[in-house]
Design a protein around this motif. Sequence first.
Motif, PDB file in Angstrom:
ATOM      1  N   MET A 277     -70.071 -79.915  63.227  1.00 39.44           N
ATOM      2  CA  MET A 277     -70.337 -81.185  62.557  1.00 39.44           C
ATOM      3  C   MET A 277     -69.911 -82.382  63.408  1.00 39.44           C
ATOM      4  O   MET A 277     -70.449 -83.470  63.255  1.00 39.44           O
ATOM      5  CB  MET A 277     -69.597 -81.236  61.222  1.00 39.44           C
ATOM      6  CG  MET A 277     -70.042 -80.181  60.223  1.00 39.44           C
ATOM      7  SD  MET A 277     -71.708 -80.455  59.616  1.00 39.44           S
ATOM      8  CE  MET A 277     -71.482 -81.929  58.647  1.00 39.44           C
ATOM      9  N   ILE A 278     -68.943 -82.187  64.290  1.00 41.11           N
ATOM     10  CA  ILE A 278     -68.401 -83.300  65.074  1.00 41.11           C
ATOM     11  C   ILE A 278     -69.219 -83.556  66.332  1.00 41.11           C
ATOM     12  O   ILE A 278     -69.523 -84.694  66.665  1.00 41.11           O
ATOM     13  CB  ILE A 278     -66.928 -83.042  65.436  1.00 41.11           C
ATOM     14  CG1 ILE A 278     -66.064 -83.027  64.174  1.00 41.11           C
ATOM     15  CG2 ILE A 278     -66.412 -84.083  66.425  1.00 41.11           C
ATOM     16  CD1 ILE A 278     -64.629 -82.607  64.402  1.00 41.11           C
TER      17      ILE A 278
ATOM     18  N   LEU B  44     -65.468 -92.283  66.587  1.00 39.37           N
ATOM     19  CA  LEU B  44     -65.237 -92.673  65.202  1.00 39.37           C
ATOM     20  C   LEU B  44     -65.091 -91.445  64.316  1.00 39.37           C
ATOM     21  O   LEU B  44     -65.719 -90.415  64.566  1.00 39.37           O
ATOM     22  CB  LEU B  44     -66.398 -93.533  64.701  1.00 39.37           C
ATOM     23  CG  LEU B  44     -66.652 -94.825  65.492  1.00 39.37           C
ATOM     24  CD1 LEU B  44     -67.928 -95.491  65.011  1.00 39.37           C
ATOM     25  CD2 LEU B  44     -65.461 -95.759  65.396  1.00 39.37           C
ATOM     26  N   PRO B  45     -64.285 -91.538  63.268  1.00 38.77           N
ATOM     27  CA  PRO B  45     -64.134 -90.397  62.356  1.00 38.77           C
ATOM     28  C   PRO B  45     -65.471 -90.041  61.714  1.00 38.77           C
ATOM     29  O   PRO B  45     -66.303 -90.912  61.464  1.00 38.77           O
ATOM     30  CB  PRO B  45     -63.145 -90.887  61.303  1.00 38.77           C
ATOM     31  CG  PRO B  45     -62.636 -92.196  61.749  1.00 38.77           C
ATOM     32  CD  PRO B  45     -63.498 -92.686  62.859  1.00 38.77           C
ATOM     33  N   LYS B  46     -65.655 -88.767  61.439  1.00 41.52           N
ATOM     34  CA  LYS B  46     -66.847 -88.298  60.739  1.00 41.52           C
ATOM     35  C   LYS B  46     -66.403 -87.626  59.447  1.00 41.52           C
ATOM     36  O   LYS B  46     -65.319 -87.060  59.364  1.00 41.52           O
ATOM     37  CB  LYS B  46     -67.641 -87.335  61.614  1.00 41.52           C
ATOM     38  CG  LYS B  46     -68.214 -88.037  62.836  1.00 41.52           C
ATOM     39  CD  LYS B  46     -69.102 -87.129  63.649  1.00 41.52           C
ATOM     40  CE  LYS B  46     -69.639 -87.894  64.854  1.00 41.52           C
ATOM     41  NZ  LYS B  46     -70.438 -87.052  65.705  1.00 41.52           N
ATOM     42  N   PHE B  47     -67.297 -87.673  58.439  1.00 37.34           N
ATOM     43  CA  PHE B  47     -66.932 -87.184  57.119  1.00 37.34           C
ATOM     44  C   PHE B  47     -68.016 -86.264  56.570  1.00 37.34           C
ATOM     45  O   PHE B  47     -69.206 -86.455  56.833  1.00 37.34           O
ATOM     46  CB  PHE B  47     -66.725 -88.356  56.158  1.00 37.34           C
ATOM     47  CG  PHE B  47     -65.631 -89.288  56.609  1.00 37.34           C
ATOM     48  CD1 PHE B  47     -64.325 -89.059  56.222  1.00 37.34           C
ATOM     49  CD2 PHE B  47     -65.920 -90.365  57.435  1.00 37.34           C
ATOM     50  CE1 PHE B  47     -63.310 -89.903  56.650  1.00 37.34           C
ATOM     51  CE2 PHE B  47     -64.913 -91.212  57.872  1.00 37.34           C
ATOM     52  CZ  PHE B  47     -63.601 -90.980  57.477  1.00 37.34           C
ATOM     53  N   TYR B  48     -67.601 -85.268  55.795  1.00 38.11           N
ATOM     54  CA  TYR B  48     -68.539 -84.416  55.071  1.00 38.11           C
ATOM     55  C   TYR B  48     -69.186 -85.247  53.960  1.00 38.11           C
ATOM     56  O   TYR B  48     -68.693 -86.320  53.602  1.00 38.11           O
ATOM     57  CB  TYR B  48     -67.822 -83.216  54.451  1.00 38.11           C
ATOM     58  CG  TYR B  48     -67.303 -82.209  55.453  1.00 38.11           C
ATOM     59  CD1 TYR B  48     -68.185 -81.369  56.133  1.00 38.11           C
ATOM     60  CD2 TYR B  48     -65.947 -82.089  55.713  1.00 38.11           C
ATOM     61  CE1 TYR B  48     -67.725 -80.436  57.038  1.00 38.11           C
ATOM     62  CE2 TYR B  48     -65.472 -81.156  56.615  1.00 38.11           C
ATOM     63  CZ  TYR B  48     -66.364 -80.332  57.272  1.00 38.11           C
ATOM     64  OH  TYR B  48     -65.904 -79.407  58.171  1.00 38.11           O
TER      65      TYR B  48
ATOM     66  N   ASP C 279     -69.028 -84.887  50.911  1.00 35.77           N
ATOM     67  CA  ASP C 279     -68.117 -85.095  49.784  1.00 35.77           C
ATOM     68  C   ASP C 279     -67.003 -86.101  50.094  1.00 35.77           C
ATOM     69  O   ASP C 279     -66.122 -86.344  49.277  1.00 35.77           O
ATOM     70  CB  ASP C 279     -67.517 -83.773  49.311  1.00 35.77           C
ATOM     71  CG  ASP C 279     -66.627 -83.116  50.356  1.00 35.77           C
ATOM     72  OD1 ASP C 279     -66.373 -83.714  51.433  1.00 35.77           O
ATOM     73  OD2 ASP C 279     -66.169 -81.983  50.092  1.00 35.77           O
ATOM     74  N   GLY C 280     -67.031 -86.688  51.303  1.00 30.67           N
ATOM     75  CA  GLY C 280     -66.048 -87.698  51.665  1.00 30.67           C
ATOM     76  C   GLY C 280     -64.831 -87.182  52.408  1.00 30.67           C
ATOM     77  O   GLY C 280     -64.017 -87.964  52.896  1.00 30.67           O
ATOM     78  N   ASN C 281     -64.683 -85.854  52.512  1.00 22.21           N
ATOM     79  CA  ASN C 281     -63.540 -85.303  53.244  1.00 22.21           C
ATOM     80  C   ASN C 281     -63.722 -85.500  54.744  1.00 22.21           C
ATOM     81  O   ASN C 281     -64.823 -85.338  55.271  1.00 22.21           O
ATOM     82  CB  ASN C 281     -63.360 -83.808  52.943  1.00 22.21           C
ATOM     83  CG  ASN C 281     -62.786 -83.571  51.563  1.00 22.21           C
ATOM     84  OD1 ASN C 281     -61.850 -84.259  51.158  1.00 22.21           O
ATOM     85  ND2 ASN C 281     -63.355 -82.622  50.844  1.00 22.21           N
ATOM     86  N   HIS C 282     -62.627 -85.845  55.411  1.00 19.80           N
ATOM     87  CA  HIS C 282     -62.626 -86.091  56.859  1.00 19.80           C
ATOM     88  C   HIS C 282     -62.870 -84.780  57.608  1.00 19.80           C
ATOM     89  O   HIS C 282     -62.247 -83.772  57.321  1.00 19.80           O
ATOM     90  CB  HIS C 282     -61.264 -86.677  57.243  1.00 19.80           C
ATOM     91  CG  HIS C 282     -61.207 -87.200  58.631  1.00 19.80           C
ATOM     92  ND1 HIS C 282     -60.058 -87.672  59.173  1.00 19.80           N
ATOM     93  CD2 HIS C 282     -62.145 -87.333  59.594  1.00 19.80           C
ATOM     94  CE1 HIS C 282     -60.277 -88.070  60.405  1.00 19.80           C
ATOM     95  NE2 HIS C 282     -61.541 -87.868  60.675  1.00 19.80           N
ATOM     96  N   ILE C 283     -63.801 -84.796  58.555  1.00 14.85           N
ATOM     97  CA  ILE C 283     -64.071 -83.616  59.383  1.00 14.85           C
ATOM     98  C   ILE C 283     -63.057 -83.623  60.520  1.00 14.85           C
ATOM     99  O   ILE C 283     -63.088 -84.497  61.384  1.00 14.85           O
ATOM    100  CB  ILE C 283     -65.498 -83.642  59.959  1.00 14.85           C
ATOM    101  CG1 ILE C 283     -66.521 -83.735  58.839  1.00 14.85           C
ATOM    102  CG2 ILE C 283     -65.744 -82.421  60.835  1.00 14.85           C
ATOM    103  CD1 ILE C 283     -67.938 -84.007  59.315  1.00 14.85           C
TER     104      ILE C 283
END
Length: 114
Positions: free
Chosen positions: A89-90, A73-77, A79-83
């Motif tokens: 972080m991933i 699944l996508p992960k996000f910082y 602040d909402g920005n896509h990692i």
Amino acid sequence: MDDCVTHDDLFLQTGTWETVHIETPLISFIVEYRQSNGEAEGCNFQSLDAWITDASPEILEETWEGILGETRLPKFYADGNHILNDRGMILLGKGDCGYEINEESGVDFGARLL
């Protein structure tokens, strides 16, 4: 890549990455392979990176574990920005050693237990 296929030497190259796209009805991957005899880097090595580029709804419904489960699944910082490429972080394992296996067909690696 075409030259590698023509000369049947995809896995004989040294130093540069070769990229292979694998597409099936259920799932598609990109696989990158690199090897070196150690002359430039100081040690012999082989490196294989792979990631999923597309998965069917049937595959997406399954429970994923291990490395695939980490990146399903996508992960996000915050602040909402896509990692997209921040490995720290991933992935749960913070270094390559967490993903190394000790035999050709091994399935046990440290990050699998995190």
